[in-house]
Design a protein around this motif. Structure first.
Motif, mmCIF file in Angstrom:
data_model
loop_
_atom_site.group_PDB
_atom_site.id
_atom_site.type_symbol
_atom_site.label_atom_id
_atom_site.label_comp_id
_atom_site.label_asym_id
_atom_site.label_seq_id
_atom_site.Cartn_x
_atom_site.Cartn_y
_atom_site.Cartn_z
ATOM 1 N N TYR A 416 0.603 -1.028 0.120
ATOM 2 C CA TYR A 416 0.022 -0.015 0.091
ATOM 3 C C TYR A 416 0.919 1.229 -0.365
ATOM 4 N N ARG A 417 0.841 1.853 -1.414
ATOM 5 C CA ARG A 417 1.620 3.539 -0.257
ATOM 6 C C ARG A 417 0.885 4.054 -0.919
ATOM 7 N N TYR A 418 1.000 5.161 -0.157
ATOM 8 C CA TYR A 418 -0.191 6.077 0.450
ATOM 9 C C TYR A 418 0.664 7.616 -0.089
ATOM 10 N N VAL A 419 0.047 8.326 -0.650
ATOM 11 C CA VAL A 419 1.060 9.973 -0.468
ATOM 12 C C VAL A 419 0.146 11.041 -0.464
ATOM 13 N N TRP A 420 0.455 12.292 0.181
ATOM 14 C CA TRP A 420 0.221 13.182 -0.265
ATOM 15 C C TRP A 420 0.037 14.390 -1.529
ATOM 16 N N VAL A 421 -0.315 15.073 -1.578
ATOM 17 C CA VAL A 421 -0.509 15.602 -2.901
ATOM 18 C C VAL A 421 -0.982 17.211 -2.900
ATOM 19 N N THR A 422 0.216 18.256 -2.627
ATOM 20 C CA THR A 422 -0.517 19.213 -1.766
ATOM 21 C C THR A 422 0.141 20.165 -3.109
ATOM 22 N N GLU A 423 -0.796 21.854 -2.763
ATOM 23 C CA GLU A 423 -0.091 22.916 -4.343
ATOM 24 C C GLU A 423 -0.877 23.026 -4.668
ATOM 25 N N PHE A 424 -2.237 21.753 -4.818
ATOM 26 C CA PHE A 424 -3.339 22.054 -6.416
ATOM 27 C C PHE A 424 -2.925 23.588 -7.063
ATOM 28 N N PRO A 425 -3.199 23.575 -8.291
ATOM 29 C CA PRO A 425 -3.458 24.868 -8.871
ATOM 30 C C PRO A 425 -4.601 25.185 -7.831
ATOM 31 N N MET A 426 -5.313 26.359 -8.439
ATOM 32 C CA MET A 426 -6.645 27.039 -7.528
ATOM 33 C C MET A 426 -7.618 26.830 -8.598
ATOM 34 N N PHE A 427 -7.441 27.241 -9.420
ATOM 35 C CA PHE A 427 -8.612 26.885 -11.004
ATOM 36 C C PHE A 427 -7.699 26.060 -11.983
ATOM 37 N N HIS A 440 -10.347 22.367 -7.077
ATOM 38 C CA HIS A 440 -11.194 22.526 -5.878
ATOM 39 C C HIS A 440 -12.104 22.398 -5.787
ATOM 40 N N HIS A 441 -12.849 23.649 -5.191
ATOM 41 C CA HIS A 441 -14.046 24.040 -4.723
ATOM 42 C C HIS A 441 -14.008 25.652 -4.476
ATOM 43 N N PRO A 442 -15.327 26.407 -4.726
ATOM 44 C CA PRO A 442 -15.028 28.173 -4.351
ATOM 45 C C PRO A 442 -14.482 28.251 -3.444
ATOM 46 N N PHE A 443 -14.747 27.337 -1.947
ATOM 47 C CA PHE A 443 -13.980 28.042 -1.184
ATOM 48 C C PHE A 443 -12.451 28.215 -0.233
ATOM 49 N N THR A 444 -11.747 27.125 -1.482
ATOM 50 C CA THR A 444 -10.755 26.792 -1.139
ATOM 51 C C THR A 444 -9.567 28.070 -0.823
ATOM 52 N N MET A 445 -8.745 28.666 0.405
ATOM 53 C CA MET A 445 -7.970 28.929 0.137
ATOM 54 C C MET A 445 -6.569 28.771 -1.012
ATOM 55 N N PRO A 446 -6.697 30.187 -1.357
ATOM 56 C CA PRO A 446 -5.018 30.729 -2.126
ATOM 57 C C PRO A 446 -4.005 30.011 -1.754
ATOM 58 N N HIS A 447 -2.866 29.715 -2.444
ATOM 59 C CA HIS A 447 -1.671 30.007 -1.469
ATOM 60 C C HIS A 447 -1.296 31.347 -0.937
ATOM 61 N N PRO A 448 -1.360 31.870 -0.300
ATOM 62 C CA PRO A 448 -1.013 32.819 0.906
ATOM 63 C C PRO A 448 0.379 33.759 -0.625
ATOM 64 N N GLU A 449 1.158 33.077 -0.710
ATOM 65 C CA GLU A 449 2.182 34.091 -1.431
ATOM 66 C C GLU A 449 1.300 33.615 -2.617
ATOM 67 N N THR A 456 -4.393 38.373 -11.900
ATOM 68 C CA THR A 456 -2.997 38.815 -12.920
ATOM 69 C C THR A 456 -3.219 37.569 -13.619
ATOM 70 N N ASP A 457 -3.071 36.652 -12.560
ATOM 71 C CA ASP A 457 -1.963 35.552 -13.596
ATOM 72 C C ASP A 457 -3.284 34.197 -12.882
ATOM 73 N N PRO A 458 -4.289 34.151 -12.710
ATOM 74 C CA PRO A 458 -4.780 32.671 -12.633
ATOM 75 C C PRO A 458 -4.325 31.596 -12.571
ATOM 76 N N LEU A 459 -4.000 30.647 -13.444
ATOM 77 C CA LEU A 459 -3.857 29.641 -13.834
ATOM 78 C C LEU A 459 -2.563 29.469 -12.376
ATOM 79 N N ASN A 460 -2.202 30.071 -12.763
ATOM 80 C CA ASN A 460 -1.210 30.136 -11.654
ATOM 81 C C ASN A 460 -1.069 30.293 -10.032
ATOM 82 N N VAL A 461 -2.501 30.451 -9.329
ATOM 83 C CA VAL A 461 -2.363 30.762 -8.239
ATOM 84 C C VAL A 461 -2.118 28.761 -7.996
ATOM 85 N N ARG A 462 -1.433 28.690 -6.628
ATOM 86 C CA ARG A 462 -1.784 27.648 -6.079
ATOM 87 C C ARG A 462 -2.520 27.846 -5.104
ATOM 88 N N SER A 463 -2.843 26.587 -4.571
ATOM 89 C CA SER A 463 -4.724 26.563 -3.546
ATOM 90 C C SER A 463 -3.418 25.482 -2.674
#
Ligand code: ASP
Length: 580
Positions: A416-427, A440-449, A456-463
């Motif tokens: 069994y190989r579990y893995v957390w995948v983080t820093e999904f894109p916001m959009f 994910h869904h609209p209530f997800t907080m973007p990455h603070p950075e 300006t560059d939504p497709l590069n916003v990490r969530s």
């Protein structure tokens, strides 16, 4: 199992509990006649089955019972005669002798043999599910599921979470899935929806000061069914206040690892973490199956100035298939079709041999290109190199899918190989109307950075969204939530949801946020999927008591069905099948 839980007014013990320790005792058991064998005219051997196993009863004289009759058998526990001990059976050293048999219920001949070794058509199994779940395999799967649920509850309780039930009749929520709709009789023309998840309810519980909530929650989504998807499914749903992403991942890991230990007997080590970008780059998917290597290699630099048209693309990804040089031409054609079906222009293949590369494209390559391919990932004679040149995401996804086709063992096979995948894109991309889509869904907080990039560059916003993946299956997802009205409005606007529409759809949530919303985050994962993997099943129907078929039918009840004219009138619903 303690004996006091086994004895009832009708029986003393469960069949499977009877052992040499009971020799000499006269005991009653209840169960189904699993098998009947005659020994001459006046001696019958009955296998009596209940949820715990089987015990053999020896009956003298004539006895009128058939397979699957329900009986109460009272007999004396006796060692089996020498040479007749059945080591495969937990009760195989003893039998009940001198038996009295009382028939509690008759049974028709069942439509199939209730024996795990017999392959039975799934349609028939589902039609007679109540018989199917009498079989050992289904008994084990459903009991495993109960054990997992208990372990999850225990883990959440131990971490200070409070179980709260949220409503099934709910208002539409914007998580992307199509919802089941329930007409309101008291408010004609208006509808409830069945929740696709308790998402908003659990966020309101945080506003309500619950701090740590969980629920083994039923969720409903009107989406096409697949091996890992049913209309209704169960998830461990959690939400907590004053926490970070790491805190939530910690709570969930604890619960999942406890469940794993209960289910498999082994507690896995810590769950590893990788970013979404890393997963895509190396495995071509956001749900990497880490049970085998075959990672994607990047040859974009090598081909940056290529003369070969087939490789002139922003990204070139390649994959080494050990020993794949022996693939037949038709197998290679099949893989090429798969690649095209997934949106690639084609799939390049190269057989590595002592004499170099064997491929229709080989003679067009420069010497650097040839060297890069021939030496990919330690390639040697007998290997196959597959490559896709395309836009970055297409190249990754296509080759990632081919990697799975060629390398993935069945999902329930260990390790069994579990893995957390983080820093999904916001959009993720835009819809037909040109509006961004929430990954994910609209209530997800973007990455603070990345807050400044929303406009300006939504497709590069990490969530701050994260998934938990096991053996290539997404178990679940979660995120840190937006608890600030200003950020929420910016996200809604980015998604093309006007302030007005937001007010109509989730004014109650935005309203609640005005009364003191703690920072909060949560997660939910599918219990059906987790249990299926633990049970070694690659279809979640095998761990659900009464599932639907791929076409959404319940073959046992016949649902979905029409309802009476009277019911329709009460609901003020008119059916229009024109054009159907
Ligand atoms: N509501 C989400 C889902 O069901 C999970 C979460 O964000 O907690 O996928």
């Amino acid at each position: 199992m303690p004996r006091e839980y086994e004895s009832t007014s009708l029986r003393d013990l469960l069949c499977g509990s009877i052992s040499e320790a009971h020799v000499g005792q006269r005991l009653s058991v209840c169960g189904w006649v699993a098998k009947r064998r005659e020994h001459g005219e006046h001696l019958a051997f009955l296998d009596i089955r209940d949820r715990s196993g089987v015990v053999q009863a020896v009956v003298e004289g004539s006895v009128d019972v058939k397979s699957e009759y329900v009986v109460r058998v009272t007999g004396t526990v006796t060692p089996r005669p020498e040479g007749t001990v059945n080591v495969k059976l937990s009760t195989g050293a003893v039998e009940l002798s001198d038996c009295e048999v009382e028939v509690l219920s008759l049974a028709d001949v069942p439509p199939f043999q209730l024996d795990d070794r017999v392959e039975i058509d799934e349609q028939v199994r589902l039609r007679y599910r109540y018989l199917d779940i009498r079989r050992d395999a289904m008994q084990e799967n459903l009991r495993l599921r109960a054990k997992v649920n208990t372990a999850l509850r225990r883990a959440m309780d131990a971490q200070g979470f409070c179980e709260v039930e949220t409503p099934l009749l709910w208002a539409p929520t914007p998580e992307g899935a199509r919802e089941f709709v329930v007409p309101s009789r008291l408010n004609p023309g208006e509808f409830y929806v069945l929740p696709q998840s308790p998402q908003i309810a659990k966020q309101l519980l945080m506003v309500g000061g619950f701090d740590r909530y969980y629920q083994i929650a039923r969720c409903l989504r009107d989406e096409d069914l697949r091996a890992d998807r049913q209309f209704e499914f169960t998830q461990l749903d959690i939400e907590a206040s004053f926490v970070s992403q790491d805190d939530v991942m910690g709570f969930v890991s604890e619960a999942v690892l406890d469940a794993a230990e209960v289910a498999t007997g082994v507690r896995p080590g810590e769950i590893e973490t990788m970013t979404w970008a890393h997963a895509l780059e190396n495995y071509g998917t956001d749900k990497p199956d880490l049970r085998f290597d075959m990672t994607l290699q990047d040859l974009s630099n090598v081909f940056a100035t290529t003369e070969v048209k087939a490789f002139a693309a922003p990204t070139v990804k390649a994959l080494r298939v050990a020993g794949g040089a022996s693939f037949s031409r038709s197998k290679l054609d099949e893989l090429t079709e798969q690649a095209k079906g997934l949106g690639a222009k084609g799939l390049a293949w190269f057989r590595v041999s002592e004499d170099g590369l064997d491929s229709p494209l080989a003679r067009f390559l420069s010497s650097d290109e040839t060297a890069a391919i021939a030496g990919l990932d330690g390639a040697g004679s007998g290997d196959l190199i597959l490559a896709v040149a395309d836009e970055h995401d297409v190249a990754c996804h296509v080759l990632g899918a081919i990697r799975v086709t060629l390398g993935s063992p069945p999902v329930g096979d260990g390790p069994y190989r579990y893995v957390w995948v983080t820093e999904f894109p916001m959009f993720e991309g835009v819809d037909e109307d040109g509006n961004l889509q929430a990954a994910h869904h609209p209530f997800t907080m973007p990455h603070p950075e990345d807050l400044a990039l929303i406009e300006t560059d939504p497709l590069n916003v990490r969530s701050q969204a994260y998934d938990l993946v096991l053996n290539g299956w997404e178990l679940g997802s979660g995120s840190v939530r937006i608890h600030r009205a200003d950020i929420q409005s910016r996200i809604f606007r980015a998604l093309g949801i006007s302030d007005e529409e937001a007010e109509i759809r989730f004014g109650f949530l935005l309203g609640a946020f005005r009364y003191g919303a703690p920072p909060h985050a949560g997660f939910a994962f599918g219990i059906d999927r987790l249990v299926a993997i633990f049970a070694g099943e690659d279809n979640i129907r095998e761990v659900i008591a009464f599932p639907k078929t791929q076409s959404g039918a319940d073959l046992m009840t016949g649902a979905p069905k029409s309802i009476t004219e009277r019911q329709l009138r009460d609901l003020r619903v008119r059916i229009d099948l024109k054009g159907k």
